[in-house]
Motif scaffolding. Structure first.
Motif, PDB file in Angstrom:
ATOM      1  N   ARG A  32       3.828  -1.823   1.219  1.00 39.30           N
ATOM      2  CA  ARG A  32       2.981  -1.459   0.176  1.00 39.30           C
ATOM      3  C   ARG A  32       1.461  -1.581   0.673  1.00 39.30           C
ATOM      4  NH1 ARG A  32       6.961  -4.027  -2.926  1.00 39.30           N
ATOM      5  NH2 ARG A  32       5.699  -5.835  -3.182  1.00 39.30           N
ATOM      6  N   CYS A  33       1.157  -2.482   1.560  1.00 39.46           N
ATOM      7  CA  CYS A  33      -0.108  -2.826   2.077  1.00 39.46           C
ATOM      8  C   CYS A  33      -0.809  -1.450   2.645  1.00 39.46           C
ATOM      9  CB  CYS A  33      -0.329  -3.980   2.828  1.00 39.46           C
ATOM     10  SG  CYS A  33       0.521  -5.404   2.142  1.00 39.46           S
ATOM     11  N   PHE A  34       0.085  -0.588   3.018  1.00 39.99           N
ATOM     12  CA  PHE A  34      -0.888   0.630   3.487  1.00 39.99           C
ATOM     13  C   PHE A  34      -1.588   1.275   2.484  1.00 39.99           C
ATOM     14  CE2 PHE A  34       2.144  -0.026   6.869  1.00 39.99           C
ATOM     15  CZ  PHE A  34       1.533   0.531   8.024  1.00 39.99           C
ATOM     16  N   TRP A  35      -1.546   1.007   1.169  1.00 39.17           N
ATOM     17  CA  TRP A  35      -2.110   1.490   0.169  1.00 39.17           C
ATOM     18  C   TRP A  35      -3.750   0.603   0.327  1.00 39.17           C
ATOM     19  CZ3 TRP A  35      -4.814  -1.561  -3.522  1.00 39.17           C
ATOM     20  CH2 TRP A  35      -5.290  -1.016  -4.479  1.00 39.17           C
ATOM     21  N   GLN A  36      -3.819  -0.432   0.894  1.00 38.04           N
ATOM     22  CA  GLN A  36      -5.029  -1.027   1.086  1.00 38.04           C
ATOM     23  C   GLN A  36      -5.890  -0.409   2.192  1.00 38.04           C
ATOM     24  OE1 GLN A  36      -3.209  -4.790   2.084  1.00 38.04           O
ATOM     25  NE2 GLN A  36      -3.767  -5.589   0.054  1.00 38.04           N
ATOM     26  N   GLY A  37      -5.002   0.113   2.970  1.00 37.44           N
ATOM     27  CA  GLY A  37      -5.718   1.163   4.126  1.00 37.44           C
ATOM     28  C   GLY A  37      -6.299   2.010   3.692  1.00 37.44           C
ATOM     29  N   GLY A  38      -5.687   2.787   2.558  1.00 37.27           N
ATOM     30  CA  GLY A  38      -6.275   3.972   2.298  1.00 37.27           C
ATOM     31  C   GLY A  38      -7.688   3.929   1.395  1.00 37.27           C
ATOM     32  N   VAL A  39      -7.319   2.481   0.711  1.00 47.33           N
ATOM     33  CA  VAL A  39      -8.507   2.196  -0.157  1.00 47.33           C
ATOM     34  C   VAL A  39      -9.778   1.955   0.769  1.00 47.33           C
ATOM     35  CG1 VAL A  39      -9.623   0.294  -1.468  1.00 47.33           C
ATOM     36  CG2 VAL A  39      -7.347   1.270  -2.126  1.00 47.33           C
ATOM     37  N   MET A  40      -9.684   1.049   1.849  1.00 44.49           N
ATOM     38  CA  MET A  40     -10.767   0.855   2.391  1.00 44.49           C
ATOM     39  C   MET A  40     -11.309   1.695   3.429  1.00 44.49           C
ATOM     40  SD  MET A  40     -11.141  -2.380   1.522  1.00 44.49           S
ATOM     41  CE  MET A  40     -12.789  -2.654   2.645  1.00 44.49           C
ATOM     42  N   SER A  41     -10.581   2.679   3.788  1.00 43.27           N
ATOM     43  CA  SER A  41     -10.991   4.049   4.574  1.00 43.27           C
ATOM     44  C   SER A  41     -12.035   4.761   3.741  1.00 43.27           C
ATOM     45  CB  SER A  41      -9.752   4.788   5.120  1.00 43.27           C
ATOM     46  OG  SER A  41      -9.207   5.543   4.077  1.00 43.27           O
ATOM     47  N   VAL A  42     -11.877   4.818   2.204  1.00 41.48           N
ATOM     48  CA  VAL A  42     -12.460   5.568   1.668  1.00 41.48           C
ATOM     49  C   VAL A  42     -13.955   4.642   1.482  1.00 41.48           C
ATOM     50  CG1 VAL A  42     -12.992   6.568  -0.792  1.00 41.48           C
ATOM     51  CG2 VAL A  42     -10.931   7.231   0.442  1.00 41.48           C
ATOM     52  N   LEU A  43     -13.746   3.359   0.788  1.00 35.11           N
ATOM     53  CA  LEU A  43     -14.920   2.568   0.730  1.00 35.11           C
ATOM     54  C   LEU A  43     -15.741   2.643   1.792  1.00 35.11           C
ATOM     55  CD1 LEU A  43     -13.330  -0.364  -1.486  1.00 35.11           C
ATOM     56  CD2 LEU A  43     -14.527   2.062  -2.115  1.00 35.11           C
ATOM     57  N   ASP A  44     -15.139   2.545   3.179  1.00 38.33           N
ATOM     58  CA  ASP A  44     -15.883   2.460   4.377  1.00 38.33           C
ATOM     59  C   ASP A  44     -16.982   3.586   4.496  1.00 38.33           C
ATOM     60  OD1 ASP A  44     -14.828  -0.101   5.306  1.00 38.33           O
ATOM     61  OD2 ASP A  44     -13.485   0.963   6.739  1.00 38.33           O
ATOM     62  N   ASP A  45     -16.495   4.757   4.175  1.00 40.37           N
ATOM     63  CA  ASP A  45     -17.108   6.133   4.231  1.00 40.37           C
ATOM     64  C   ASP A  45     -18.250   6.135   3.175  1.00 40.37           C
ATOM     65  OD1 ASP A  45     -15.740   6.600   6.465  1.00 40.37           O
ATOM     66  OD2 ASP A  45     -14.205   8.100   5.414  1.00 40.37           O
ATOM     67  N   GLN A  46     -18.106   5.699   2.077  1.00 38.78           N
ATOM     68  CA  GLN A  46     -18.737   6.118   0.880  1.00 38.78           C
ATOM     69  C   GLN A  46     -19.435   4.851   0.272  1.00 38.78           C
ATOM     70  OE1 GLN A  46     -17.098   8.934  -1.865  1.00 38.78           O
ATOM     71  NE2 GLN A  46     -15.540   9.330  -0.365  1.00 38.78           N
TER      72      GLN A  46
END
Length: 292
Positions: A32-46
Protein backbone atom coordinates in the motif's frame (compact mmCIF):
# COMPACT_ATOMS: atom_id res chain seq x y z
CA UNK A 1 17.31 24.73 4.85
CA UNK A 2 15.90 26.36 1.73
CA UNK A 3 12.12 26.28 1.56
CA UNK A 4 9.94 25.68 -1.46
CA UNK A 5 8.03 28.70 -2.80
CA UNK A 6 4.84 29.34 -0.84
CA UNK A 7 1.51 28.31 -2.33
CA UNK A 8 -0.48 28.53 0.87
CA UNK A 9 -1.96 25.59 2.78
CA UNK A 10 -3.16 22.59 0.83
CA UNK A 11 -6.44 20.98 1.78
CA UNK A 12 -8.10 17.59 1.37
CA UNK A 13 -11.56 17.48 2.89
CA UNK A 14 -11.23 18.95 6.36
CA UNK A 15 -7.47 18.29 6.51
CA UNK A 16 -4.86 20.92 5.68
CA UNK A 17 -1.44 19.92 4.47
CA UNK A 18 1.30 22.02 6.11
CA UNK A 19 2.90 24.37 3.61
CA UNK A 20 6.46 23.30 4.41
CA UNK A 21 6.56 20.56 7.07
CA UNK A 22 9.72 20.18 9.12
CA UNK A 23 9.17 16.44 9.34
CA UNK A 24 7.80 13.81 6.97
CA UNK A 25 6.70 10.34 8.09
CA UNK A 26 6.19 7.41 5.70
CA UNK A 27 3.83 5.00 7.44
CA UNK A 28 3.96 1.25 6.95
CA UNK A 29 1.50 -0.82 4.98
CA UNK A 30 3.39 -3.19 2.71
CA UNK A 31 2.53 -2.68 -0.94
CA UNK A 32 0.00 0.00 0.00
CA UNK A 33 3.02 2.27 0.41
CA UNK A 34 3.12 2.71 -3.36
CA UNK A 35 0.32 5.23 -2.73
CA UNK A 36 2.93 7.36 -0.98
CA UNK A 37 5.11 7.20 -4.09
CA UNK A 38 2.28 8.56 -6.22
CA UNK A 39 1.61 11.35 -3.73
CA UNK A 40 5.24 12.43 -3.58
CA UNK A 41 5.74 12.27 -7.35
CA UNK A 42 3.03 14.92 -7.80
CA UNK A 43 4.16 17.07 -4.88
CA UNK A 44 7.74 16.97 -6.17
CA UNK A 45 6.58 18.44 -9.46
CA UNK A 46 4.09 20.99 -8.16
CA UNK A 47 4.78 21.72 -4.50
CA UNK A 48 8.15 20.26 -3.44
CA UNK A 49 8.67 19.57 0.25
CA UNK A 50 12.01 20.05 1.99
CA UNK A 51 11.72 18.45 5.44
CA UNK A 52 14.67 18.46 7.80
CA UNK A 53 13.79 15.02 9.18
CA UNK A 54 12.21 11.94 7.56
CA UNK A 55 11.18 8.64 9.10
CA UNK A 56 9.96 5.42 7.54
CA UNK A 57 8.74 2.06 8.76
CA UNK A 58 8.03 -1.24 7.01
CA UNK A 59 7.22 -0.62 3.33
CA UNK A 60 7.29 3.10 4.09
CA UNK A 61 11.03 2.80 4.71
CA UNK A 62 11.48 1.84 1.05
CA UNK A 63 9.07 4.55 -0.11
CA UNK A 64 10.95 7.12 1.94
CA UNK A 65 14.34 5.95 0.71
CA UNK A 66 13.20 5.98 -2.92
CA UNK A 67 11.84 9.50 -2.52
CA UNK A 68 14.98 10.83 -0.83
CA UNK A 69 17.10 9.28 -3.57
CA UNK A 70 15.02 11.01 -6.24
CA UNK A 71 14.09 7.73 -7.94
CA UNK A 72 10.60 8.85 -8.96
CA UNK A 73 8.98 5.89 -10.77
CA UNK A 74 11.99 3.59 -10.71
CA UNK A 75 11.03 1.57 -7.66
CA UNK A 76 7.49 1.21 -9.03
CA UNK A 77 8.82 -0.02 -12.38
CA UNK A 78 11.26 -2.47 -10.80
CA UNK A 79 8.66 -3.96 -8.45
CA UNK A 80 6.13 -4.28 -11.27
CA UNK A 81 8.72 -6.02 -13.44
CA UNK A 82 9.40 -8.50 -10.64
CA UNK A 83 5.69 -9.15 -10.13
CA UNK A 84 5.28 -9.89 -13.84
CA UNK A 85 7.23 -13.09 -13.22
CA UNK A 86 4.78 -14.37 -10.60
CA UNK A 87 1.24 -15.64 -11.03
CA UNK A 88 0.54 -17.13 -7.60
CA UNK A 89 0.99 -16.48 -3.87
CA UNK A 90 0.67 -20.19 -3.14
CA UNK A 91 4.30 -20.39 -1.96
CA UNK A 92 3.83 -17.50 0.45
CA UNK A 93 5.16 -19.57 3.36
CA UNK A 94 7.38 -21.98 1.41
CA UNK A 95 10.79 -21.19 2.86
CA UNK A 96 13.88 -22.73 1.30
CA UNK A 97 16.70 -24.45 3.15
CA UNK A 98 17.94 -21.03 4.30
CA UNK A 99 14.53 -20.07 5.69
CA UNK A 100 13.91 -17.49 2.95
CA UNK A 101 10.54 -17.45 1.19
CA UNK A 102 10.20 -16.46 -2.49
CA UNK A 103 8.42 -13.28 -1.35
CA UNK A 104 11.33 -12.25 0.83
CA UNK A 105 13.85 -13.12 -1.87
CA UNK A 106 11.95 -11.05 -4.44
CA UNK A 107 11.58 -8.05 -2.13
CA UNK A 108 15.27 -8.08 -1.17
CA UNK A 109 16.32 -8.35 -4.81
CA UNK A 110 14.21 -5.35 -5.84
CA UNK A 111 15.45 -3.22 -2.94
CA UNK A 112 19.04 -4.14 -3.76
CA UNK A 113 18.53 -3.16 -7.41
CA UNK A 114 16.74 0.11 -6.69
CA UNK A 115 18.91 1.38 -3.84
CA UNK A 116 22.20 1.27 -5.73
CA UNK A 117 25.38 3.14 -4.84
CA UNK A 118 24.14 6.44 -6.31
CA UNK A 119 20.92 6.23 -4.32
CA UNK A 120 22.80 5.41 -1.14
CA UNK A 121 25.10 8.40 -1.63
CA UNK A 122 22.14 10.77 -2.02
CA UNK A 123 20.57 9.43 1.14
CA UNK A 124 23.85 9.59 3.05
CA UNK A 125 24.19 13.27 2.14
CA UNK A 126 20.50 14.16 2.48
CA UNK A 127 18.27 15.24 5.37
CA UNK A 128 18.04 13.17 8.52
CA UNK A 129 16.48 9.81 7.68
CA UNK A 130 15.54 7.32 10.39
CA UNK A 131 14.02 3.87 9.99
CA UNK A 132 12.07 2.09 12.72
CA UNK A 133 12.95 -1.56 13.33
CA UNK A 134 11.64 -3.88 16.02
CA UNK A 135 13.20 -6.72 17.99
CA UNK A 136 11.15 -9.71 19.20
CA UNK A 137 11.86 -11.19 22.63
CA UNK A 138 14.67 -13.73 22.55
CA UNK A 139 12.83 -17.05 22.82
CA UNK A 140 15.13 -19.03 20.56
CA UNK A 141 12.34 -19.37 17.99
CA UNK A 142 12.27 -16.04 16.13
CA UNK A 143 9.86 -17.07 13.37
CA UNK A 144 7.29 -18.55 15.76
CA UNK A 145 7.65 -15.62 18.14
CA UNK A 146 7.39 -13.18 15.26
CA UNK A 147 4.25 -14.92 14.01
CA UNK A 148 2.63 -14.58 17.44
CA UNK A 149 3.55 -10.91 17.48
CA UNK A 150 2.07 -10.48 14.00
CA UNK A 151 -1.24 -11.92 15.19
CA UNK A 152 -1.22 -9.63 18.24
CA UNK A 153 -0.44 -6.66 16.02
CA UNK A 154 -3.36 -7.43 13.69
CA UNK A 155 -5.70 -7.71 16.67
CA UNK A 156 -4.50 -4.37 18.07
CA UNK A 157 -4.72 -2.71 14.66
CA UNK A 158 -8.38 -3.58 14.18
CA UNK A 159 -9.54 -3.18 17.78
CA UNK A 160 -7.84 0.09 18.63
CA UNK A 161 -7.96 1.68 15.18
CA UNK A 162 -4.87 3.88 15.63
CA UNK A 163 -1.48 3.93 13.90
CA UNK A 164 0.19 4.14 17.32
CA UNK A 165 0.13 1.03 19.54
CA UNK A 166 0.45 0.28 23.24
CA UNK A 167 0.75 -3.50 23.26
CA UNK A 168 4.31 -3.93 22.00
CA UNK A 169 6.27 -3.62 25.24
CA UNK A 170 3.74 -5.79 27.08
CA UNK A 171 4.67 -8.71 24.82
CA UNK A 172 8.38 -8.04 24.94
CA UNK A 173 8.69 -6.29 21.58
CA UNK A 174 11.21 -3.46 21.54
CA UNK A 175 11.67 -0.88 18.79
CA UNK A 176 14.22 1.75 17.88
CA UNK A 177 14.98 4.30 15.21
CA UNK A 178 18.10 3.54 13.18
CA UNK A 179 20.18 6.25 11.50
CA UNK A 180 19.66 5.43 7.82
CA UNK A 181 22.10 8.15 6.71
CA UNK A 182 24.86 6.34 8.60
CA UNK A 183 23.68 2.97 7.27
CA UNK A 184 24.00 4.39 3.74
CA UNK A 185 27.52 5.64 4.47
CA UNK A 186 28.43 2.21 5.85
CA UNK A 187 27.08 0.35 2.81
CA UNK A 188 24.24 -1.18 4.85
CA UNK A 189 21.24 0.74 3.54
CA UNK A 190 19.73 -2.22 1.67
CA UNK A 191 20.10 -4.44 4.75
CA UNK A 192 18.32 -1.84 6.87
CA UNK A 193 15.45 -1.23 4.44
CA UNK A 194 14.80 -4.95 3.98
CA UNK A 195 15.06 -5.60 7.73
CA UNK A 196 12.42 -2.92 8.34
CA UNK A 197 9.78 -4.88 6.39
CA UNK A 198 9.91 -8.37 7.88
CA UNK A 199 6.47 -9.92 8.42
CA UNK A 200 6.70 -13.40 9.99
CA UNK A 201 6.03 -16.08 8.91
CA UNK A 202 6.14 -14.78 5.31
CA UNK A 203 9.63 -13.35 5.95
CA UNK A 204 12.33 -14.91 8.10
CA UNK A 205 13.55 -12.44 10.78
CA UNK A 206 17.09 -11.38 9.85
CA UNK A 207 19.81 -10.06 12.14
CA UNK A 208 20.62 -6.40 12.70
CA UNK A 209 23.65 -5.79 14.88
CA UNK A 210 23.38 -9.29 16.30
CA UNK A 211 19.66 -9.18 17.15
CA UNK A 212 16.66 -10.60 15.30
CA UNK A 213 14.42 -8.07 13.60
CA UNK A 214 10.71 -8.03 12.79
CA UNK A 215 8.58 -5.42 11.04
CA UNK A 216 8.84 -2.11 12.88
CA UNK A 217 5.23 -1.39 11.99
CA UNK A 218 4.21 -3.83 14.71
CA UNK A 219 5.44 -1.28 17.24
CA UNK A 220 4.30 1.92 15.54
CA UNK A 221 2.82 2.51 12.10
CA UNK A 222 3.80 6.18 12.12
CA UNK A 223 7.01 6.73 14.12
CA UNK A 224 7.91 10.33 14.90
CA UNK A 225 11.52 11.42 14.26
CA UNK A 226 14.05 11.95 17.01
CA UNK A 227 14.22 14.82 17.78
CA UNK A 228 10.52 15.42 17.24
CA UNK A 229 9.85 19.09 16.67
CA UNK A 230 8.08 21.34 14.22
CA UNK A 231 5.27 20.69 11.76
CA UNK A 232 4.92 17.03 10.81
CA UNK A 233 3.18 15.47 7.82
CA UNK A 234 2.32 11.77 8.23
CA UNK A 235 1.45 9.81 5.08
CA UNK A 236 -0.68 6.87 6.22
CA UNK A 237 -1.63 4.06 3.85
CA UNK A 238 -5.09 3.34 5.22
CA UNK A 239 -7.81 5.14 7.14
CA UNK A 240 -7.81 4.79 10.94
CA UNK A 241 -10.80 5.23 13.23
CA UNK A 242 -8.80 7.07 15.87
CA UNK A 243 -6.03 9.56 15.22
CA UNK A 244 -4.36 11.52 18.00
CA UNK A 245 -5.08 15.23 18.06
CA UNK A 246 -1.54 16.57 18.44
CA UNK A 247 -0.68 20.16 17.63
CA UNK A 248 1.63 20.33 14.63
CA UNK A 249 0.77 16.86 13.27
CA UNK A 250 -1.17 16.30 10.05
CA UNK A 251 -2.29 12.77 9.22
CA UNK A 252 -3.28 12.06 5.61
CA UNK A 253 -4.57 8.80 4.18
CA UNK A 254 -5.80 7.51 0.80
CA UNK A 255 -9.20 8.80 -0.29
CA UNK A 256 -10.21 5.19 -1.06
CA UNK A 257 -8.90 1.77 -0.09
CA UNK A 258 -5.75 1.12 -2.10
CA UNK A 259 -6.01 -1.47 -4.90
CA UNK A 260 -2.77 -3.11 -3.75
CA UNK A 261 -3.01 -5.70 -1.01
CA UNK A 262 -0.41 -5.69 1.72
CA UNK A 263 1.59 -8.71 0.49
CA UNK A 264 0.02 -9.83 -2.80
CA UNK A 265 3.07 -10.17 -5.06
CA UNK A 266 1.24 -11.31 -8.19
CA UNK A 267 -0.52 -8.31 -9.73
CA UNK A 268 1.64 -5.41 -10.95
CA UNK A 269 -1.43 -3.51 -12.15
CA UNK A 270 -2.58 -3.17 -8.55
CA UNK A 271 0.71 -1.39 -7.78
CA UNK A 272 0.24 0.97 -10.73
CA UNK A 273 -3.35 1.66 -9.71
CA UNK A 274 -2.27 2.34 -6.12
CA UNK A 275 0.39 4.76 -7.36
CA UNK A 276 -2.21 6.44 -9.57
CA UNK A 277 -4.55 6.83 -6.59
CA UNK A 278 -1.76 8.65 -4.76
CA UNK A 279 -1.30 10.94 -7.74
CA UNK A 280 -5.02 11.73 -7.86
CA UNK A 281 -5.18 12.43 -4.14
CA UNK A 282 -2.19 14.78 -4.27
CA UNK A 283 -3.69 16.62 -7.24
CA UNK A 284 -6.94 16.97 -5.29
CA UNK A 285 -5.06 18.64 -2.44
CA UNK A 286 -3.35 21.00 -4.85
CA UNK A 287 -6.55 21.84 -6.69
CA UNK A 288 -8.29 22.64 -3.40
CA UNK A 289 -5.52 24.98 -2.19
CA UNK A 290 -6.47 28.67 -1.91
CA UNK A 291 -5.43 30.52 -5.05
CA UNK A 292 -5.06 27.33 -7.10
Amino acid sequence: MKRAPSRGPLSFGMVHLPENPDQLVFSGGGLRCFWQGGVMSVLDDQHPLRPARVTGVSGGALAGAAWLAGLKHRFLDEMCAAFEQRDSNIDLFAADENGITPHQELYCAVVDKVLDDDAAQKIAEGPSFQVLIAHPPDTGHPTLTGTALTLAYEAELHSVGSPHFSWAEKLGLSARLVDANQAARDGRLVDLITAAAVIPPVFEPPLWEGRRVVDGGMADQAPMPDPDRGETLILLTREYKRLPDVTGRTYLHPSHETPADKIDFTDPQKLRDTWALGERDAKAWLDAAPGA
